[in-house]
Motif scaffolding. Sequence first.
Motif, mmCIF file in Angstrom:
data_model
loop_
_atom_site.group_PDB
_atom_site.id
_atom_site.type_symbol
_atom_site.label_atom_id
_atom_site.label_comp_id
_atom_site.label_asym_id
_atom_site.label_seq_id
_atom_site.Cartn_x
_atom_site.Cartn_y
_atom_site.Cartn_z
ATOM 1 N N PRO A 165 104.684 38.932 12.043
ATOM 2 C CA PRO A 165 105.624 39.032 13.210
ATOM 3 C C PRO A 165 104.319 39.403 14.333
ATOM 4 O O PRO A 165 104.379 38.786 15.530
ATOM 5 C CB PRO A 165 106.465 39.950 13.015
ATOM 6 N N GLY A 166 103.326 40.016 13.956
ATOM 7 C CA GLY A 166 102.439 40.404 14.896
ATOM 8 C C GLY A 166 101.387 39.346 15.018
ATOM 9 O O GLY A 166 100.488 39.640 16.068
ATOM 10 N N GLY A 167 101.465 38.458 14.434
ATOM 11 C CA GLY A 167 100.398 37.248 14.522
ATOM 12 C C GLY A 167 99.311 37.691 13.547
ATOM 13 O O GLY A 167 98.842 38.619 13.360
ATOM 14 N N GLY A 168 98.616 36.365 13.192
ATOM 15 C CA GLY A 168 97.505 36.389 12.327
ATOM 16 C C GLY A 168 97.972 36.640 10.826
ATOM 17 O O GLY A 168 99.127 36.979 10.634
ATOM 18 N N PRO A 169 97.198 36.817 9.921
ATOM 19 C CA PRO A 169 97.331 37.092 8.489
ATOM 20 C C PRO A 169 97.909 38.533 8.254
ATOM 21 O O PRO A 169 97.408 39.307 9.008
ATOM 22 C CB PRO A 169 96.113 36.621 7.830
ATOM 23 N N TYR A 170 98.335 38.709 6.966
ATOM 24 C CA TYR A 170 98.609 40.016 6.672
ATOM 25 C C TYR A 170 97.377 41.008 6.687
ATOM 26 O O TYR A 170 96.222 40.254 6.131
ATOM 27 C CB TYR A 170 99.495 39.997 5.332
ATOM 28 N N LYS A 171 97.571 42.019 6.828
ATOM 29 C CA LYS A 171 96.222 43.212 6.772
ATOM 30 C C LYS A 171 96.699 44.095 5.613
ATOM 31 O O LYS A 171 97.534 44.554 5.562
ATOM 32 C CB LYS A 171 96.087 44.085 8.078
ATOM 33 N N LYS A 172 95.611 44.291 4.895
ATOM 34 C CA LYS A 172 95.733 45.252 3.646
ATOM 35 C C LYS A 172 96.010 46.669 4.094
ATOM 36 O O LYS A 172 95.590 47.210 5.320
ATOM 37 C CB LYS A 172 94.422 45.170 2.941
ATOM 38 N N GLN A 173 96.974 47.394 3.517
ATOM 39 C CA GLN A 173 97.391 48.787 3.934
ATOM 40 C C GLN A 173 96.677 49.475 2.878
ATOM 41 O O GLN A 173 96.839 49.268 1.465
ATOM 42 C CB GLN A 173 98.906 49.086 4.003
ATOM 43 N N LEU A 174 96.220 50.685 3.189
ATOM 44 C CA LEU A 174 95.861 51.878 2.217
ATOM 45 C C LEU A 174 96.324 53.176 2.455
ATOM 46 O O LEU A 174 96.542 53.515 3.685
ATOM 47 C CB LEU A 174 94.395 51.981 2.434
#
Lengths: 146, 118
Positions: free
Chosen positions: A37-46
């Motif tokens: 939804p925020g645009g771009g690929p998924y970002k890894k979470q830590l």
Amino acid sequence: MNLFGVLDINASALLAERERAEVVTSNMANAETTSTPGGGPYKKQLVVFGTEQPGQGKFALALSRFGDLHARGVKVERVVQDNAPPIRRYEPGHPDADTDGYVSFPDIDPVEEMVNLMGAAQAYQLNVSAVQATKAMISETIQILT
Amino acid sequence: MNWIESPTMQRLEHYLDLVTFRHELISSNLANVDTPGYHTQDVDFENEVRRADQRLEDDPVSPHVREVKGLIERPDGNNVSLERETMALSQVQLQYRAGVELLRNQIHMVQSAINEGK
């Protein structure tokens, strides 16, 4: 703190480790997610763990026998986003491809996530044994008069 | 002196208090097995039992908590050793059971006196 307070510490660890496992599985599930939804690929979470002063109502404090409390629970302090640049793969037919035909995929290593998940599962199990130990101690106390 | 304030009962009470306190610390260590910068905490158990026996009756128990030395610290500054903590956990469980069993014994002796040995 009494033995029920110890159960709270054990429980805080179960909660924190489960949250960690949730975040890791979310990373694994979205290893190929190219649009969010925020645009771009998924970002890894830590997740980052931090200590937590166990909850103390006035009642618990009044019951407490030790002035200085050292035991600490654990909580998820914050969830940080890994800002590593995405991996670009040439897939011109992909709907998310840019004008040059490259698609940005999240930089997620499934092996790394799997190891992290195993770590969370192991720590969870360990704290379940601690809960069982605490429970056994409480029920032994209850049986003093029988 | 009534039976519930007998020296044996009081020593057992201190002993169980200390075992519970140590169990708290071990639970805290186990809970924080993945917390960056956390250091293993423990008490010098034998020393504290001796100290508790010497102190005055109504003093609250306040054991000295120390950070355990000689453990390997991981890069995130955490030095909790799973092996050490699981061993300590089973040790504490057995110590607690021993204390409770001795306490039961004391109470059963009084119960037997109430029942005139029947």
